[in-house]
Design an enzyme around this catalytic site. Structure first.
Site, PDB file in Angstrom:
ATOM      1  N   HIS A 181       0.689  -1.203   0.073  1.00  0.00           N
ATOM      2  CA  HIS A 181      -0.004   0.098   0.071  1.00  0.00           C
ATOM      3  C   HIS A 181       0.679   1.241   0.074  1.00  0.00           C
ATOM      4  O   HIS A 181       2.065   1.326   0.510  1.00  0.00           O
ATOM      5  CB  HIS A 181      -1.027   0.029   1.300  1.00  0.00           C
ATOM      6  CG  HIS A 181      -0.162   0.116   2.708  1.00  0.00           C
ATOM      7  ND1 HIS A 181       0.216  -0.960   3.087  1.00  0.00           N
ATOM      8  CD2 HIS A 181      -0.027   1.124   3.327  1.00  0.00           C
ATOM      9  CE1 HIS A 181       0.916  -0.560   4.214  1.00  0.00           C
ATOM     10  NE2 HIS A 181       0.681   0.909   4.345  1.00  0.00           N
ATOM     11  N   ARG A 209       5.106   6.507  14.408  1.00  0.00           N
ATOM     12  CA  ARG A 209       5.307   7.157  13.002  1.00  0.00           C
ATOM     13  C   ARG A 209       4.674   8.626  12.891  1.00  0.00           C
ATOM     14  O   ARG A 209       3.647   8.922  13.415  1.00  0.00           O
ATOM     15  CB  ARG A 209       4.285   6.424  12.024  1.00  0.00           C
ATOM     16  CG  ARG A 209       4.414   6.407  10.712  1.00  0.00           C
ATOM     17  CD  ARG A 209       3.196   5.814   9.652  1.00  0.00           C
ATOM     18  NE  ARG A 209       2.163   6.692   9.876  1.00  0.00           N
ATOM     19  CZ  ARG A 209       1.281   6.635   8.920  1.00  0.00           C
ATOM     20  NH1 ARG A 209       1.065   5.338   7.926  1.00  0.00           N
ATOM     21  NH2 ARG A 209       0.022   7.213   9.107  1.00  0.00           N
ATOM     22  N   HIS A 225       4.686   0.105   0.449  1.00  0.00           N
ATOM     23  CA  HIS A 225       5.470  -0.538   1.605  1.00  0.00           C
ATOM     24  C   HIS A 225       4.350  -1.893   1.890  1.00  0.00           C
ATOM     25  O   HIS A 225       3.404  -1.707   1.899  1.00  0.00           O
ATOM     26  CB  HIS A 225       5.960   0.491   2.763  1.00  0.00           C
ATOM     27  CG  HIS A 225       4.904   1.128   3.386  1.00  0.00           C
ATOM     28  ND1 HIS A 225       4.453   2.326   2.649  1.00  0.00           N
ATOM     29  CD2 HIS A 225       4.184   0.930   4.422  1.00  0.00           C
ATOM     30  CE1 HIS A 225       3.602   2.834   3.512  1.00  0.00           C
ATOM     31  NE2 HIS A 225       3.400   2.088   4.530  1.00  0.00           N
ATOM     32  N   ASP A 227       0.314   5.061   1.518  1.00  0.00           N
ATOM     33  CA  ASP A 227      -0.402   5.664   2.796  1.00  0.00           C
ATOM     34  C   ASP A 227      -1.548   6.500   2.232  1.00  0.00           C
ATOM     35  O   ASP A 227      -1.226   7.530   1.457  1.00  0.00           O
ATOM     36  CB  ASP A 227       0.527   6.271   3.917  1.00  0.00           C
ATOM     37  CG  ASP A 227       1.234   5.114   4.468  1.00  0.00           C
ATOM     38  OD1 ASP A 227       0.862   4.162   4.814  1.00  0.00           O
ATOM     39  OD2 ASP A 227       2.288   5.822   5.031  1.00  0.00           O
TER      40      ASP A 227
HETATM   41  O1  LIG Z   1       4.713  -1.597  10.388  1.00  0.00           O
HETATM   42  C1  LIG Z   1       5.256  -1.335   9.308  1.00  0.00           C
HETATM   43  O2  LIG Z   1       6.355  -2.025   9.044  1.00  0.00           O
HETATM   44  C2  LIG Z   1       4.852  -0.462   8.440  1.00  0.00           C
HETATM   45  C3  LIG Z   1       3.646   0.300   8.756  1.00  0.00           C
HETATM   46  C4  LIG Z   1       2.907   0.805   7.819  1.00  0.00           C
HETATM   47  O3  LIG Z   1       2.316   0.370   6.890  1.00  0.00           O
HETATM   48  C5  LIG Z   1       2.390   2.174   7.617  1.00  0.00           C
HETATM   49  O4  LIG Z   1       2.949   2.948   8.507  1.00  0.00           O
HETATM   50  O5  LIG Z   1       1.859   2.691   6.998  1.00  0.00           O
END
Ligand SMILES: O=C(O)CCC(=O)C(=O)O
Length: 260
Positions: A102, A251, A236, A104
């Site tokens: 995906h 994040r 990612h 974001d």
């Molecule tokens: O948990 C992860 O490694 C990635 C997190 C994720 O997909 C995001 O922050 O959009």
């Protein structure tokens, strides 16, 4: 220790070491240049606490945990930390939904331009994250398919759980000027003006093409590592292979700076 930026041999990514104590605009420019070139920057053992996470992320734009407006962000229910609620806590006990390729927030009219993620609690084994290079995905399409993709627009989002938005299937990166594929399996729902048979077949073909291992890089985390990605030209995938082990990340989502 001075700043060092080492390109990885895969399709994207560079490793940055020697972050200084003080994050200033000179550092911001150096990192921004490397970020635009390599798409994802990895900061092993940076040990960014929440304050430094916000400070580093702020070098690149305005921060929010998710979408800054109330656009039905699917993850709005998750824990937000930081003085302005700009840090999103991703806790494996609450959510493990990111094991799909995906980009974001593409269900928003203005998705984030990037994100900075810091590993707080790391499983002993597993829990890697992968990224893929959407410029390369676009550039390696056969020319007739590239021409077709250039002409299409896609709807993103899953109402009522998220907002919805329409974006071109191929966009131009506002900083690098490079053309990039802009569809992803996570949020792209369909291509405008096509039947569902046509839309599903084209989306599946574009996503499978983008997701080929040749377009990817994979990071094996240790607690204290951080990663900064460009959301406009990457996807990612968080690998869910760590059983019951605990995995916690913080994040910040980065948005273009609001005009002063
Ligand atoms: O948990 C992860 O490694 C990635 C997190 C994720 O997909 C995001 O922050 O959009």
């Amino acid at each position: 220790m001075s700043l060092s930026i080492r390109q990885l041999p895969q399709a994207l990514g560079a490793v940055v070491t020697g972050l200084p104590e003080k994050f200033d605009s000179v550092l911001g420019e150096q990192l921004h240049e490397a970020w635009m070139e390599h798409l994802v920057l990895f900061f092993p053992q940076a040990h960014l606490d929440d304050e430094r996470l916000v400070e580093l992320g702020s070098l690149f734009g305005d921060l929010a945990a998710t979408t800054p407006g109330e656009e039905n962000d699917a993850r709005d229910y998750m824990t937000k930390l930081g003085k302005g609620g700009e840090i999103l806590e991703l806790d494996s006990d609450k959510e493990r939904g990111a094991n799909i390729w995906h980009t974001d927030l593409t269900f928003a009219e203005t998705p984030s331009i990037g994100a900075l993620l810091s590993m707080q609690v790391c499983p002993e084994r597993g829990g890697d994250t992968m990224w893929l290079n959407q410029y390369r995905a676009y550039e390696t399409l056969a020319e007739p398919v590239r021409i077709l993709a250039d002409s299409l627009r896609a709807k993103h989002g899953r109402a009522p759980f998220t907002g919805t938005a329409v974006h071109p299937v191929v966009t131009t990166h506002p900083v690098t000027g490079r053309r990039t594929l802009f569809v992803n399996r996570g949020w792209t729902a369909g291509i405008e003006g096509l039947s569902s048979i046509e839309s599903n077949a084209i989306l599946r073909m574009l996503c499978e093409h983008a997701e080929r291992p040749e377009n990817t890089v994979r990071w094996t985390w240790q607690a204290g590592d951080a990663a900064l990605w460009d959301n406009r030209c990457t996807q990612h995938y968080a690998i869910n292979d760590y059983g019951d082990a605990k995995r916690v990340l913080h994040r910040v989502a980065i948005y273009p700076r609001a005009a002063a």
